[in-house]
Design an enzyme around this catalytic site. Structure first.
Site, PDB file in Angstrom:
ATOM      1  N   GLU A 123      12.760  18.853 -23.472  1.00 45.28           N
ATOM      2  CA  GLU A 123      11.952  19.220 -22.301  1.00 45.28           C
ATOM      3  C   GLU A 123      12.469  20.523 -21.696  1.00 45.28           C
ATOM      4  OE1 GLU A 123       9.277  17.635 -21.656  1.00 45.28           O
ATOM      5  OE2 GLU A 123       9.518  15.503 -22.159  1.00 45.28           O
ATOM      6  N   HIS A 172       3.195  18.449 -26.180  1.00 43.82           N
ATOM      7  CA  HIS A 172       2.973  17.034 -25.922  1.00 43.82           C
ATOM      8  C   HIS A 172       1.680  16.498 -26.527  1.00 43.82           C
ATOM      9  CE1 HIS A 172       6.367  17.396 -23.297  1.00 43.82           C
ATOM     10  NE2 HIS A 172       6.264  16.153 -22.887  1.00 43.82           N
ATOM     11  N   LYS A 179       9.521  23.512 -12.985  1.00 45.89           N
ATOM     12  CA  LYS A 179       8.674  22.325 -12.791  1.00 45.89           C
ATOM     13  C   LYS A 179       8.241  22.230 -11.334  1.00 45.89           C
ATOM     14  CE  LYS A 179       7.285  17.893 -13.794  1.00 45.89           C
ATOM     15  NZ  LYS A 179       7.231  16.766 -14.681  1.00 45.89           N
ATOM     16  N   ARG A 192       0.816  -1.233   0.000  1.00 40.60           N
ATOM     17  CA  ARG A 192       0.000   0.000   0.000  1.00 40.60           C
ATOM     18  C   ARG A 192       0.844   1.275   0.000  1.00 40.60           C
ATOM     19  NH1 ARG A 192      -3.152  -3.217   3.366  1.00 40.60           N
ATOM     20  NH2 ARG A 192      -4.891  -4.048   2.164  1.00 40.60           N
TER      21      ARG A 192
HETATM   22  N1  LIG Z   1       6.684  10.897 -14.856  1.00 39.75           N
HETATM   23  C1  LIG Z   1       6.770  11.916 -15.657  1.00 39.75           C
HETATM   24  O1  LIG Z   1       6.306  13.005 -15.336  1.00 39.75           O
HETATM   25  C2  LIG Z   1       7.432  11.778 -16.955  1.00 39.75           C
HETATM   26  C3  LIG Z   1       7.764  12.898 -17.702  1.00 39.75           C
HETATM   27  C4  LIG Z   1       8.437  12.721 -18.925  1.00 39.75           C
HETATM   28  C5  LIG Z   1       8.753  11.458 -19.369  1.00 39.75           C
HETATM   29  N2  LIG Z   1       8.410  10.383 -18.626  1.00 39.75           N
HETATM   30  C6  LIG Z   1       8.743   9.036 -19.033  1.00 39.75           C
HETATM   31  O2  LIG Z   1      10.147   8.882 -19.067  1.00 39.75           O
HETATM   32  C7  LIG Z   1      10.474   7.829 -19.941  1.00 39.75           C
HETATM   33  C8  LIG Z   1      11.661   8.210 -20.780  1.00 39.75           C
HETATM   34  O3  LIG Z   1      12.756   8.384 -19.932  1.00 39.75           O
HETATM   35  P1  LIG Z   1      14.214   8.622 -20.501  1.00 39.75           P
HETATM   36  O4  LIG Z   1      14.178   9.495 -21.646  1.00 39.75           O
HETATM   37  O5  LIG Z   1      15.006   9.012 -19.343  1.00 39.75           O
HETATM   38  O6  LIG Z   1      14.622   7.215 -21.074  1.00 39.75           O
HETATM   39  P2  LIG Z   1      15.194   5.873 -20.383  1.00 39.75           P
HETATM   40  O7  LIG Z   1      14.857   5.801 -18.971  1.00 39.75           O
HETATM   41  O8  LIG Z   1      14.741   4.770 -21.243  1.00 39.75           O
HETATM   42  O9  LIG Z   1      16.737   6.046 -20.537  1.00 39.75           O
HETATM   43  C9  LIG Z   1      17.306   6.139 -21.799  1.00 39.75           C
HETATM   44  C10 LIG Z   1      18.506   5.236 -21.993  1.00 39.75           C
HETATM   45  O10 LIG Z   1      19.658   5.831 -21.457  1.00 39.75           O
HETATM   46  C11 LIG Z   1      20.335   4.963 -20.575  1.00 39.75           C
HETATM   47  N3  LIG Z   1      20.897   5.808 -19.539  1.00 39.75           N
HETATM   48  C12 LIG Z   1      20.199   6.481 -18.597  1.00 39.75           C
HETATM   49  N4  LIG Z   1      21.033   7.252 -17.919  1.00 39.75           N
HETATM   50  C13 LIG Z   1      22.272   7.048 -18.408  1.00 39.75           C
HETATM   51  C14 LIG Z   1      23.540   7.588 -18.077  1.00 39.75           C
HETATM   52  N5  LIG Z   1      23.688   8.504 -17.149  1.00 39.75           N
HETATM   53  N6  LIG Z   1      24.592   7.135 -18.753  1.00 39.75           N
HETATM   54  C15 LIG Z   1      24.454   6.227 -19.732  1.00 39.75           C
HETATM   55  N7  LIG Z   1      23.276   5.723 -20.090  1.00 39.75           N
HETATM   56  C16 LIG Z   1      22.193   6.135 -19.423  1.00 39.75           C
HETATM   57  C17 LIG Z   1      19.284   4.010 -20.110  1.00 39.75           C
HETATM   58  O11 LIG Z   1      19.835   2.791 -19.716  1.00 39.75           O
HETATM   59  C18 LIG Z   1      18.391   3.887 -21.320  1.00 39.75           C
HETATM   60  O12 LIG Z   1      18.922   2.931 -22.193  1.00 39.75           O
HETATM   61  C19 LIG Z   1       9.245   7.575 -20.763  1.00 39.75           C
HETATM   62  O13 LIG Z   1       8.670   6.353 -20.370  1.00 39.75           O
HETATM   63  C20 LIG Z   1       8.322   8.718 -20.419  1.00 39.75           C
HETATM   64  O14 LIG Z   1       6.961   8.348 -20.478  1.00 39.75           O
HETATM   65  C21 LIG Z   1       7.762  10.523 -17.447  1.00 39.75           C
HETATM   66 ZN   LIG Z   2       7.749  15.009 -21.959  1.00 38.56          ZN
END
Ligand SMILES: NC(=O)c1ccc[n+]([C@@H]2O[C@H](COP(=O)([O-])OP(=O)(O)OC[C@H]3O[C@@H](n4cnc5c(N)ncnc54)[C@H](O)[C@@H]3O)[C@@H](O)[C@H]2O)c1
Ligand SMILES: [Zn+2]
Length: 1616
Positions: A196, A289, A268, A132
């Site tokens: 972003e 978006h 943000k 929970r």
């Molecule tokens: N919760 C929210 O408000 C919110 C907002 C925007 C996006 N998102 C979500 O975020 C996700 C996308 O996240 P993302 O763009 O971070 O992608 P991701 O988490 O898939 O990371 C991208 C890639 O980079 C690698 N990586 C991450 N950090 C690294 C580092 N420091 N060094 C080397 N490699 C690294 C990861 O292993 C992965 O392969 C989506 O699912 C999206 O829906 C959520």
């Molecule tokens: Zn976004």
């Protein structure tokens, strides 16, 4: 120093952001501020090795130093979006709950999410629901996660229905943002996060001002977007350094990067604090978006979130512009900033297209994804609208109509005739480029402030401003007042400084020329010179020599660092030119003159400028410069004594407070033309007769003459058109001084005609328009033709025959714009008077000079318009079968079979066939050898090409042309053929084994003899043939008997390449379908067992990698070898072919290191030969995947992936990546894994289920290995199968189709059904033996039994039973059964008898309550045609047939002979009235002719080649009939007489004559004996039983049984 903290949701230290937090800082801080006995760190496998071991050390150290009893557990999941799934979440939870853990995790445990948004979102959700809800900490490692996803508490996972649909708000206890993680972040991910960052900056002012109006905060936020703009180059240079832990990457941008991230985090955090649950303000973070997600939904995972959002931002900004709330300038700024950070700004962006495999995102698709956006209000879409950079239209998303979104998204626009009568519009077109550039230079060099209005925003003016800024020549800021937007320039009066960085001006020619002299004015800084440089096109292609020479001669020191007389220039900072007398060659560019003129007042001595080289080019522009200098306070005196000489005083420019840039006069022609053509009024307030732009004369010189009222003041122009339809043509007009305006004049001329009916306008003096953005003269000719207007373009101009506007047609396929703004704008003017309007494609192309054109049309002129996705429309058109009726060309060696092939193709597609050689001979009235003798080979070739060209022009439809063999020897012809197929036509290379061709040609002496060196001719032409054709077909060497097969093969080929044969659709209708893999090295050697092997399969797979060329057994098979093998396969089965290449790594035999070109060309070969299916391994490089999927035509791609090393699991999402990629390329997806336990099959079943609910693309998914057999049984669609007769199985665990069917029957997936024979007497029937054998060998659980009765009513119970599968029907029920059936096929109706009942369990009966739908058919006639063709019957034109007898069977016989093409068909019977009645019940086109034995002599006009006897054989033949037959047909006498009548050559029968006897008993009937005696081939009746049974079985089961087996079951002897 303490790290920086940011508050969120009233928690002061919730977010920590700095460098070097990871390790001891976070370890200690956690233990102190988020204390727990257990921390669970979850990350992905990418990050684990990089960062976790060192952290474990630091953590343990920190724990022991404060004597905390805390433990750190770690867990990793696969990287990537697919891990944001239910399955991964469950996996993590199960691990956390696992019982072995001691002590177990409890509600006090803390989760640490180390990673990007994927980890953060998913682990956050785990934390939210675990017991929970437990605490968790975000440690973002991607830029996106740092500035966005880690903040705000939104957690989620993806489901098949969409992204982020399941989740919770769950705030992290802490967020640690360690910027050092960015050292290792891949460049593309870095840039992804910047989207972003830019988004946040763009909404920041509004976002921050909601609760905090303080000026300080406002100012800092406003600075942010500008800071991003200013620092782009520096930041990008750092990001592009390759990622490496502790590398030098961030060293140069450390402070800036922190500011950027901090700024975004602050915004943000601020927004989230004000609106935690996204009630309004938090919407703003969704800028970009709404549309971005629509795109992402289609392009993920190939295009990343930030990349899609970047495109979304531009489109949403354009939407705001379209709705009138945002300026075009702001859109341009946003677009540029995104581009500078390496982000895409349009779906057309090359990188996006490449990454997505050129996937087309239709507007409808984007809108449908947008429909599920969480922000929407029911069906209404809500979008964040900008009203400026930093500013948002409302404090939340705004409702926007679909119509507006569609218009912005659509690549094309439909303009509707809608300008209201009497409308009066004032319209200011964008500023003139020449004036804008001059105004910038003059205002910057002047003293004081000047508001420049109506400045053109373009790359040219941007680089100009940039360079002037860099040299501190002036400062620039934009603003708005009651008069509108302006650029405020504060000039330094000519004081400027040498630039320490290069002045980069891209490809802006005006900037290069003007700045070359301005730079001389600079004072030295740390550097005593400035460097002026451009892009490669500028530096290599655009000389500036005359100007440099003149300046050097005047004492300036200018060095060309690259090519002489070109940029880059190293220009010494000299605080001005020496001045005095300057000589300049002005014959090349007037801009040289303007450049010197404008800086001359600041020269050290007064300047006298003498122009050499004759009269200067474009005097008007020189006059424009001196006039403008006057406006800025400097009077240039043009010498009255010396020609082309100017005196410029020393002076300082003074800025006027306001300077309005005159509108571009070419652009002004469009609004004025709108008034002219619609009979309305338009005022352009800032272009008048005082203008120095040539096109400013358009109104007076063109519009007035066409009948408009023109009122021109010095600075304005007003035009009122005559009533619509009353424009007058201009017999002849020279437009040399306003060439760009000819397009506008042309569209007006298109609807101009005078009272005398004369309607041609001739425009001359526009030669330069052939070479602009496109050949504009040709473009107008073509596009106006689509409106129904005839034009004739010529060297120097164009003639247009005007018509009444009411006669304008709607252009088919829309107006094509050739990416030329002027073509688009001028045609849109015409569209406003076309009765049905017009679609203008590529609407974006107006951006070059008037980005707001469509909005002006809509908002100022009230033109109605709609967004149109033409690309999508034409795509769906091309998806329809067929090639329209476009002509087809056949090429190939003489003797390869072009004529036969061509005739067949023509018959198949209802086209006419033309042999171009014969045509040529006919037209030239001499033979080709004569032609060559008379005018040589060259003369012959010339005529050949002329006729080719002519057919392309005049007979582009409805024909099949066979070209002469040597046509490809002519380069021009090759080009014509290539262009033809590139534009969507078919050029088919007809091939035949060269030996066969040579053998054939030896016989043909009528053609020029080159038989001797035939082979070398072939070798020479081979590659040309291939180059000039897009398809190739092997014509079989066709001995008479296999003609049928050859024509069938051609039908298959043509059907496939034209898309008419819809193999995939057909297979999709089956509940269970299969393909058999041919695991043989040589198809020819397998031809014996091939027919047996393919039974029960719906396609046959050619495993190209297993083929072995006996000439070269150890190498991969060559293209030519494979081509022959494929041709053999096509010749021996009509099943669709799946063409497959597997490398050793993919479980095949093709060497892993084989050259990729070979793979690509083997795939291309398959497309050329028209295979139905091509298996494309997605492990091959993207370049191959793209090449094949773009070239595929109507071939369907099976995009496959084989996990032969078993690293993927169906359960944890690891297959998703491959599945998604396969979806991108495949019409069918094939995924092959390995099962090591039965469990694996269940997981596969789940995977298939979710795949099926999300995608329509059919999926083949199986597990290899014995454990995987279940998955093969369950696969259902195109399951790969083996066959016992094959040498070995294609894959371990492979089953045969029969085995799978019996397994399905055991499972209950195939229900056992009962089949019957109805009729009487039937005890002796062979049908049960036949059908039961077939059920058995195909693995079906059905049974077939006899049900003897003469009363149809007896059958009712059976017919209504759910387990009734179908029945054969014989006498006496063939007619009586009809009322009991739901439908009767057309053939059975005409024949008047049903012999087959088919039950369809999926459709309820309309007659029997609760029963199945029953259809009655007749397969008797099909059986007859089958046995006749098997015996070699192949009716050519005008061969007649004969039916003996007039009963029920005779009807089927007539139907059969007609279907085969026999004409006329004679019917012979004893009773004339009966036969006549029979004949008259058939349609006229059956050409039935009644014969009666009493009527002699014979009325037959042609010899029957096939006869079917339907009279009983258990009694003697009626003597009259017998006598007749003996005399006229079979007997010796008959033979002689017949030949006389027929008039055939030498009295010899050349046609094979076949008699089919329908009676079964005795085995040889009297009729057969009689016919055989006359030389006829005879077929016993039992054969037809087998034939009709074959079709019956096929109709019941969808399986084509082996014909031999059916015959054998009927007791027929095997044919030898
Ligand atoms: N919760 C929210 O408000 C919110 C907002 C925007 C996006 N998102 C979500 O975020 C996700 C996308 O996240 P993302 O763009 O971070 O992608 P991701 O988490 O898939 O990371 C991208 C890639 O980079 C690698 N990586 C991450 N950090 C690294 C580092 N420091 N060094 C080397 N490699 C690294 C990861 O292993 C992965 O392969 C989506 O699912 C999206 O829906 C959520
Ligand atoms: Zn976004």
């Amino acid at each position: 120093m303490e790290p920086t903290v940011v508050p969120i949701l009233r928690k002061e230290n919730a977010i920590t952001i700095d460098y070097n937090l990871w390790g001891s800082y976070i370890g200690q801080d956690l233990l102190k501020n988020v204390p727990s006995s257990t921390y669970v760190l979850i990350t992905d496998t990418n990050l684990y090795d990089l960062y976790v071991p060192s952290f474990e050390k630091a953590f343990n150290h920190a724990a022991s130093s404060i004597k905390a009893e805390s433990r750190l557990l770690t867990y990793t999941i696969p990287p990537g979006e697919t891990s944001k799934s239910r399955t991964t979440k469950a996996e993590v939870e199960d691990w956390m709950l696992s019982e072995e853990r001691d002590p177990p995790l409890d509600t006090k445990s803390v989760l640490l999410a180390l990673g990007g948004g994927v980890i953060g979102d998913m682990i956050g959700f785990v934390a939210a629901t675990f017991k929970r809800g437990i605490r968790f900490v975000q440690i973002p490692t991607t830029l996106l996660a740092m500035v966005d996803s880690s903040i705000g508490g939104k957690t989620a996972i993806d489901t098949p229905a969409g992204k982020n649909l399941i989740g919770a708000f769950w705030q992290p206890s802490k967020i640690y943002i360690d910027l050092n993680f960015l050292n290792t972040l891949p460049t593309r991910e870095f840039i992804n996060g910047l989207a972003e960052v830019i988004k946040t900056a763009v909404i920041s002012t509004t976002a921050m001002s909601k609760t905090n109006e303080s000026k300080g905060e406002y100012e800092t936020m406003k600075y942010k977007f500008e800071a991003l703009e200013a620092n782009a180059n520096e930041i990008m240079a750092a990001i592009k350094i390759s990622p490496e832990a502790n590398g030098p990457r961030l060293s140069t941008i450390k402070a800036k990067l922190k500011d950027i991230v901090l700024g975004s985090v602050q915004v943000k955090a601020h927004v989230v604090s004000a609106d935690e649950r996204e009630g309004g303000l938090r919407n703003l973070l969704n800028f970009g978006h709404s549309i971005g997600h629509g795109i992402e939904g289609l392009l993920t995972p190939d295009v990343l979130h930030g990349e899609c959002v970047a495109i979304g931002m531009v489109l949403e900004a354009e939407l705001a512009l379209h709705l009138g709330v945002l300026s075009g300038q702001a859109v341009a700024r946003l677009r540029k900033c995104l581009a500078n950070y390496g982000l895409p700004t349009s779906l057309k962006d090359a990188v996006v297209r490449e990454r997505s495999g050129h996937k087309h995102c239709s507007v409808d698709q984007i809108l449908s994804v947008m429909a599920v956006d969480k922000k929407n209000q029911g069906k209404k879409k809500r979008i964040v609208l900008l009203r400026g950079i930093g500013l948002v239209h409302e404090q939340q998303a705004t409702v926007v109509a679909d119509r507006d979104i569609r218009l912005v998204l659509s690549p094309s626009v439909r303009i509707l005739p809608s300008i209201p009568d009497g409308s009066k519009v004032s319209c200011t077109p964008p500023g003139s480029k020449s004036i804008s550039n001059r105004a910038l230079v003059l205002a910057a060099l002047a003293k004081g402030k000047c508001r420049i209005r109506n400045l053109l925003h373009s790359v040219d003016t941007e680089v100009m401003i940039g360079a002037l800024k860099t040299m501190k020549c002036a400062s620039f800021s934009s603003g708005t007042d009651s008069e509108g937007n302006y650029l405020l320039v504060t000039g330094n009066g000519g004081n400027l400084q040498a630039s320490e960085t290069d002045l980069y001006i891209e490809n802006a020619g005006t900037a290069a020329r003007f700045l070359a002299t301005v730079t001389i004015l600079a004072k030295p800084t740390s550097q005593a010179y400035s460097i002026l440089t451009g892009n490669r096109r500028m530096n290599e292609g655009r000389p500036i020599k005359d100007l440099v020479d003149a300046l050097r001669a005047n004492g300036s020191s200018i060095e060309c660092l690259g090519k002489d007389g070109h940029l880059p220039l190293k220009i010494a900072a000299a605080e001005g030119m020496d001045g005095g007398d300057i000589e300049l060659d002005a014959s090349f560019s007037s801009q040289y003159v303007s450049s010197i003129l404008m800086t001359a007042p600041y020269a050290k001595k007064p300047v006298t400028l003498r122009l050499t080289g004759g009269p200067p080019i474009s005097q008007l522009y020189i006059d424009m410069t001196t006039a403008m200098m006057r406006s800025f306070g400097v009077d240039v005196i043009k010498s009255t004594t010396e020609e082309h000489t100017y005196h410029i005083p020393q002076a300082t420019y003074q800025n006027p407070p306001d300077y309005e840039v005159e509108s571009d006069a070419s652009s002004a022609t469009y609004p004025l033309a709108l008034a002219a053509i619609n009979g309305t009024t338009c005022i352009v307030p800032n272009v008048g007769y005082g203008s120095l732009q040539g096109d400013a004369q358009f109104a007076v010189k063109v519009l007035k003459q066409m009948g408009c009222t023109v009122n021109q003041t010095k600075s304005s122009t007003t035009v009122t058109g005559p009533p619509k339809g009353n424009l007058k043509p201009i017999a002849s007009i020279d437009m040399e001084t306003m060439t760009d305006a000819f397009l506008t004049a042309s569209v007006l001329a298109a609807v101009a005609h005078d009272s005398t009916g004369k309607s041609t306008t001739k425009i001359t003096g526009i030669k330069n328009q052939h070479k602009k953005e496109c050949d504009r003269i040709e473009a107008m000719e073509k596009e106006l033709a689509k409106f129904g207007v005839t034009c004739r373009g010529f060297e120097d101009g164009i003639e247009i025959d005007g018509i009444n506007p009411d006669e304008l047609r709607e252009p088919d396929g829309g107006v094509h714009c050739y990416d030329d703004h002027r073509v688009a704008m001028s045609n849109s003017v015409l569209a406003t008077v076309a009765p049905h309007g017009a679609v203008i494609t590529e609407k974006e192309c107006v951006g070059k000079t008037w980005p707001g054109w469509w909005d002006t049309l809509r908002l100022s002129f009230n033109v109605a318009m709609q967004g149109v996705d033409v690309e999508n429309q034409s795509k769906s058109k091309s998806r329809q079968p067929g090639i329209g009726n476009k002509s087809i060309y056949l090429i190939g060696m003489r003797g390869a079979g072009k004529t036969t092939t061509g005739q067949w193709v023509a018959d198949l597609l209802y086209l006419s066939f033309v042999d171009l050689d014969s045509q040529l001979e006919m037209e030239a009235k001499q033979t080709i050898p004569e032609m060559i003798k008379e005018s040589g080979w060259e003369g012959f070739r010339r005529q050949e090409i002329a006729i080719l060209k002519r057919t392309m022009m005049e007979e582009s439809k409805d024909h099949v042309f066979a070209c002469g063999g040597g046509i490809v020897e002519i380069p021009e012809a090759r080009k014509i053929l290539i262009d033809f197929y590139k534009s969507g036509g078919l050029v088919i290379l007809v091939q035949r084994n060269i030996e066969d061709v040579m053998a054939y040609l030896q016989l043909d002496k009528s053609r020029p003899a080159y038989v001797d060196d035939m082979r070398s001719v072939w070798e020479r032409r081979k590659s040309w043939y291939v180059e000039c054709s897009n398809y190739q077909h092997y014509s079989q060497k066709a001995p008479k008997d296999s003609l049928a097969q050859a024509s069938k093969d051609l039908e298959r080929f043509i059907g496939t390449i034209t898309g008419k044969r819809r193999a995939l659709e057909k297979i999709k209708t089956k509940a269970h379908s299969f393909f058999v893999s041919l695991t043989v090295p040589d198809i020819a050697a397998a031809s014996d067992f091939l027919p047996e092997v393919v039974v029960g399969s719906d396609a046959v797979e050619l495993r190209v990698d297993l083929l072995e060329d006996p000439q070269n057994p150890n190498a991969p098979p060559s293209i030519e070898y494979v081509a022959k093998q494929l041709a053999i396969l096509h010749g021996s089965t009509s099943l669709p072919v799946i063409y497959t290449i597997r490398t050793q790594g993919q479980g095949g035999k093709f060497p892993d290191n084989a050259p990729l070109e070979l793979v690509a060309s083997l795939y291309m070969l398959a497309l050329r030969m028209g295979v139905e299916f091509l298996d494309l391994e997605i492990q091959f490089p993207d370049s191959i995947l793209r090449q094949i999927s773009t070239a595929k035509g109507h071939t369907k791609i099976i995009a496959s992936h084989h996990d032969s090393t078993n690293i993927l699991s169906w359960e944890n999402g690891s297959w998703m990546k491959f599945y998604n990629k396969a979806l991108l390329y495949g019409d069918i997806v094939k995924l092959v894994g390995v099962a090591t336990s039965q469990e694996d099959n269940l997981q596969l079943l789940q995977f298939r289920k979710s795949a099926k609910s999300n995608h329509e693309t059919p999926l083949i998914a199986i597990n290899m290995g014995l454990d995987g057999q279940l998955s093969r049984i369950q696969n259902a669609f195109l399951t790969p199968v083996s066959h016992p007769a094959l040498p070995f199985k294609a894959a371990p665990g492979q089953l045969s189709a029969a085995e799978i069917r019996s397994a399905l029957a055991l499972h209950g997936a195939i229900k056992p059904m009962q089949y019957y024979l109805f009729g009487s007497p039937i005890a002796q029937s062979k049908s049960p033996a036949m059908h039961n054998t077939l059920f058995k060998v195909t693995g079906l659980p059905h049974t077939y039994s006899l049900f003897e009765t003469s009363k149809a009513a007896d059958l009712d119970q059976i017919l209504q039973s759910a387990s009734f599968g179908g029945a054969s029907v014989t006498i006496p029920l063939k007619l009586d059964i009809v009322p009991r059936l739901d439908s009767i096929s057309d053939d059975a109706k005409l024949i008047g008898a049903v012999n087959t009942i088919i039950a369809d369990p999926s459709t309820p009966s309309s007659k029997n309550q609760g029963g199945q739908h029953l259809t009655g058919r007749n397969t008797d006639w099909q059986g007859m045609t089958r046995v006749l063709s098997n015996a070699g019957a192949q009716p050519s034109a005008q061969q007649s047939g004969l039916v003996i007898g007039g009963g029920g069977t005779a009807r089927a016989a007539i139907y059969a002979l007609h279907a085969m093409g026999y004409t006329p068909i004679y019917v012979l019977g004893r009773s004339k009235p009966k036969i006549q009645e029979l004949a008259s019940s058939f349609p006229e086109d059956y050409s039935l002719e009644v014969l009666h034995p009493a009527e002699q002599p014979l009325k037959m006009t042609s010899v029957p080649a096939a006869a079917i006897s339907t009279i009983p054989a258990d009694k003697p033949i009626d003597p009259a009939v017998k006598n007749f037959l003996d005399h006229w047909l079979f007997g010796v006498n008959g033979g002689d007489l017949r030949m006389e009548r027929d008039g055939s050559r030498d009295g010899k029968v050349t046609v094979k004559q076949i008699l089919l006897e329908m009676a079964y008993k005795p085995a040889v009937t009297d009729m057969m004996e009689m016919a055989a005696g006359g030389g006829w081939t005879t077929i016993p009746g039992l054969e037809v039983l087998a034939g009709q049974g074959w079709y019956q079985f096929e109709a019941w089961t969808g399986i084509e049984p082996l014909y031999e087996m059916v015959r054998e079951a009927c007791g027929l002897k095997k044919l030898t």
